[in-house]
Motif scaffolding. Structure first.
Motif, PDB file in Angstrom:
ATOM      1  N   LEU A  28     -13.634 -54.827   1.246  1.00  0.00           N
ATOM      2  CA  LEU A  28     -12.370 -54.731   0.523  1.00  0.00           C
ATOM      3  C   LEU A  28     -11.925 -53.284   0.550  1.00  0.00           C
ATOM      4  CD1 LEU A  28     -10.447 -56.371  -1.451  1.00  0.00           C
ATOM      5  CD2 LEU A  28     -11.848 -55.437  -3.300  1.00  0.00           C
ATOM      6  N   CYS A  29     -10.722 -53.025   1.052  1.00  0.00           N
ATOM      7  CA  CYS A  29     -10.181 -51.670   1.103  1.00  0.00           C
ATOM      8  C   CYS A  29      -8.965 -51.590   0.203  1.00  0.00           C
ATOM      9  CB  CYS A  29      -9.826 -51.283   2.536  1.00  0.00           C
ATOM     10  SG  CYS A  29      -9.251 -49.570   2.712  1.00  0.00           S
ATOM     11  N   LEU A  30      -8.982 -50.660  -0.749  1.00  0.00           N
ATOM     12  CA  LEU A  30      -7.958 -50.536  -1.778  1.00  0.00           C
ATOM     13  C   LEU A  30      -7.102 -49.314  -1.506  1.00  0.00           C
ATOM     14  CD1 LEU A  30     -10.426 -51.133  -4.761  1.00  0.00           C
ATOM     15  CD2 LEU A  30      -8.945 -52.843  -3.677  1.00  0.00           C
ATOM     16  N   LEU A  31      -5.790 -49.512  -1.393  1.00  0.00           N
ATOM     17  CA  LEU A  31      -4.848 -48.434  -1.075  1.00  0.00           C
ATOM     18  C   LEU A  31      -3.900 -48.220  -2.261  1.00  0.00           C
ATOM     19  CD1 LEU A  31      -3.964 -49.448   2.599  1.00  0.00           C
ATOM     20  CD2 LEU A  31      -5.790 -47.914   1.807  1.00  0.00           C
ATOM     21  N   HIS A  32      -3.955 -47.055  -2.851  1.00  0.00           N
ATOM     22  CA  HIS A  32      -3.193 -46.761  -4.067  1.00  0.00           C
ATOM     23  C   HIS A  32      -1.726 -46.484  -3.768  1.00  0.00           C
ATOM     24  CE1 HIS A  32      -2.917 -42.504  -3.027  1.00  0.00           C
ATOM     25  NE2 HIS A  32      -4.193 -42.529  -2.708  1.00  0.00           N
ATOM     26  N   ARG A  71       4.130 -34.124   6.873  1.00  0.00           N
ATOM     27  CA  ARG A  71       3.572 -35.281   7.572  1.00  0.00           C
ATOM     28  C   ARG A  71       3.188 -36.366   6.575  1.00  0.00           C
ATOM     29  NH1 ARG A  71       2.001 -34.576  12.807  1.00  0.00           N
ATOM     30  NH2 ARG A  71       2.009 -36.856  12.715  1.00  0.00           N
ATOM     31  N   TYR A  72       4.188 -36.851   5.841  1.00  0.00           N
ATOM     32  CA  TYR A  72       3.952 -37.899   4.863  1.00  0.00           C
ATOM     33  C   TYR A  72       4.800 -39.137   5.151  1.00  0.00           C
ATOM     34  CZ  TYR A  72       1.440 -34.333   2.240  1.00  0.00           C
ATOM     35  OH  TYR A  72       0.545 -33.351   1.854  1.00  0.00           O
ATOM     36  N   GLY A  73       5.035 -39.409   6.410  1.00  0.00           N
ATOM     37  CA  GLY A  73       5.750 -40.623   6.774  1.00  0.00           C
ATOM     38  C   GLY A  73       4.829 -41.832   6.735  1.00  0.00           C
ATOM     39  N   LEU A  74       5.417 -43.013   6.714  1.00  0.00           N
ATOM     40  CA  LEU A  74       4.616 -44.236   6.716  1.00  0.00           C
ATOM     41  C   LEU A  74       3.694 -44.300   7.927  1.00  0.00           C
ATOM     42  CD1 LEU A  74       7.198 -46.927   5.534  1.00  0.00           C
ATOM     43  CD2 LEU A  74       5.194 -46.120   4.278  1.00  0.00           C
ATOM     44  N   THR A  75       4.169 -43.840   9.065  1.00  0.00           N
ATOM     45  CA  THR A  75       3.324 -43.875  10.256  1.00  0.00           C
ATOM     46  C   THR A  75       2.134 -42.931  10.126  1.00  0.00           C
ATOM     47  OG1 THR A  75       4.766 -42.249  11.337  1.00  0.00           O
ATOM     48  CG2 THR A  75       5.194 -44.587  11.789  1.00  0.00           C
ATOM     49  N   HIS A  98      -1.211 -51.202  -3.343  1.00  0.00           N
ATOM     50  CA  HIS A  98      -0.264 -51.171  -4.458  1.00  0.00           C
ATOM     51  C   HIS A  98       0.911 -50.264  -4.112  1.00  0.00           C
ATOM     52  CE1 HIS A  98       1.081 -49.080  -8.310  1.00  0.00           C
ATOM     53  NE2 HIS A  98       1.536 -50.313  -8.420  1.00  0.00           N
ATOM     54  N   SER A  99       2.137 -50.756  -4.290  1.00  0.00           N
ATOM     55  CA  SER A  99       3.347 -49.947  -4.130  1.00  0.00           C
ATOM     56  C   SER A  99       3.379 -49.336  -2.737  1.00  0.00           C
ATOM     57  CB  SER A  99       3.403 -48.899  -5.244  1.00  0.00           C
ATOM     58  OG  SER A  99       4.692 -48.368  -5.387  1.00  0.00           O
ATOM     59  N   LEU A 100       3.365 -48.004  -2.596  1.00  0.00           N
ATOM     60  CA  LEU A 100       3.302 -47.388  -1.273  1.00  0.00           C
ATOM     61  C   LEU A 100       2.124 -47.926  -0.475  1.00  0.00           C
ATOM     62  CD1 LEU A 100       4.000 -45.215   0.891  1.00  0.00           C
ATOM     63  CD2 LEU A 100       2.623 -43.603  -0.466  1.00  0.00           C
ATOM     64  N   GLY A 101       1.000 -48.134  -1.131  1.00  0.00           N
ATOM     65  CA  GLY A 101      -0.176 -48.678  -0.459  1.00  0.00           C
ATOM     66  C   GLY A 101       0.053 -50.063   0.112  1.00  0.00           C
ATOM     67  N   SER A 124       4.859 -53.960  -4.585  1.00  0.00           N
ATOM     68  CA  SER A 124       5.577 -53.001  -3.750  1.00  0.00           C
ATOM     69  C   SER A 124       7.067 -53.308  -3.777  1.00  0.00           C
ATOM     70  CB  SER A 124       5.078 -53.080  -2.302  1.00  0.00           C
ATOM     71  OG  SER A 124       3.714 -52.741  -2.215  1.00  0.00           O
ATOM     72  N   ALA A 125       7.878 -52.260  -3.790  1.00  0.00           N
ATOM     73  CA  ALA A 125       9.325 -52.433  -3.689  1.00  0.00           C
ATOM     74  C   ALA A 125       9.661 -52.618  -2.208  1.00  0.00           C
ATOM     75  CB  ALA A 125      10.053 -51.233  -4.269  1.00  0.00           C
ATOM     76  N   LEU A 126       9.587 -53.848  -1.730  1.00  0.00           N
ATOM     77  CA  LEU A 126       9.760 -54.123  -0.305  1.00  0.00           C
ATOM     78  C   LEU A 126      11.194 -53.913   0.155  1.00  0.00           C
ATOM     79  CD1 LEU A 126       7.552 -57.334  -0.075  1.00  0.00           C
ATOM     80  CD2 LEU A 126       6.962 -55.024   0.694  1.00  0.00           C
TER      81      LEU A 126
END
Length: 257
Positions: A28-32, A71-75, A98-101, A124-126
């Motif tokens: 399980l990998c959790l992304l904040h 360098r904080y883009g989604l990619t 969660h959210s950005l994660g 997440s605000a999709l």
């Protein structure tokens, strides 16, 4: 219960701090979310119990991971986590974001589908938010208004990150319709309560579900944007049911009471 141990991984673009707790169960990998760090998942990890093989990285610019100005883009986030899954986890994983994660989890899955068993996207605000929703989340853009629960996280985070929220970059950097349509593994959408600050609006859910090849949705009444912290037992129960449904090839939908 074994504590999560802090470790370090050097991705190509940034050094990542992460926590790990070994277990005999699924990886399980959790992304904040934006402005947070891996510790936001502690209540959920406690509610899930000891059997999970848990990984929880700090995204670049957050917690004790490296700051990488400009360098904080989604990619950028996605590349780090894809490398982390390949080099550190090294087995098919359940991604919880969660959210950005949640955005990062979805993009990683679209990029490397064979490495991800299932995805859980937590409030997440999709799609673009209404003005009143954005106004309700100003504490992410202005640390002086931060909630106590994330004050330490915001102090550790690169101040440059707040511009992501101010400018609403996610939807500009990745088309949510195209992203969601590429997901073929089971996907669980966990929706918070708008009355408590949840950002995954009902129309977001309806549109996302129409695009997902194997989507499930749960609504957690009374829980705000940080659903996993506000109602960890409910989210843990939903995750267990979701994965059981994956194994049984059934669909579980509805409301968590």
């Amino acid at each position: 219960m074994t504590l999560l141990e802090s470790r370090r991984f050097r991705a190509a673009g940034a050094g990542l701090n992460y926590a790990h707790r070994a277990g005999d169960g699924p990886a399980l990998c959790l992304l904040h979310g934006l402005g947070a760090r891996w510790q936001t998942f502690r209540p959920l990890v406690r509610s899930l119990g000891p059997n999970w093989n848990v990984y929880a990285p700090d995204l670049r610019g957050h917690g004790h991971s490296d700051w990488v100005g400009g360098r904080y883009g989604l990619t950028d986030f996605t590349a780090d986590i894809a490398e982390f899954l390949t080099e550190v986890v090294a087995e098919p994983v359940v991604l919880v974001g969660h959210s950005l994660g949640g955005w990062v989890a979805a993009m990683v899955t679209a990029t490397m589908p064979d490495s991800v068993r299932a995805v859980v996207i937590v409030d997440s605000a999709l799609y673009p938010l209404r003005r009143e929703q954005r106004d309700a989340m100003t504490f992410y853009a202005n640390p002086s208004l931060a909630m106590r629960s994330i004050a330490v996280s915001l102090r550790l985070a690169d101040p440059e990150l707040k511009q992501r929220w101010v400018e609403g970059r996610n939807q500009r950097e990745q088309d949510p319709d195209e992203m969601l349509a590429r997901l073929r593994c089971p996907v669980l959408l966990v929706q918070g309560d708008a009355a408590a600050g949840g950002l995954m609006a009902p129309d977001h859910v309806e549109r996302a579900m129409s695009l997902l090849g194997n989507g499930t949705h749960v609504f957690v009444p009374g829980a705000g944007h940080a659903v996993h912290a506000d109602a960890p037992a409910a989210v843990a129960a939903a995750l267990r049911r979701f994965l059981a449904a994956e194994v049984d090839r059934t669909t579980v939908k509805g409301e968590i009471g």
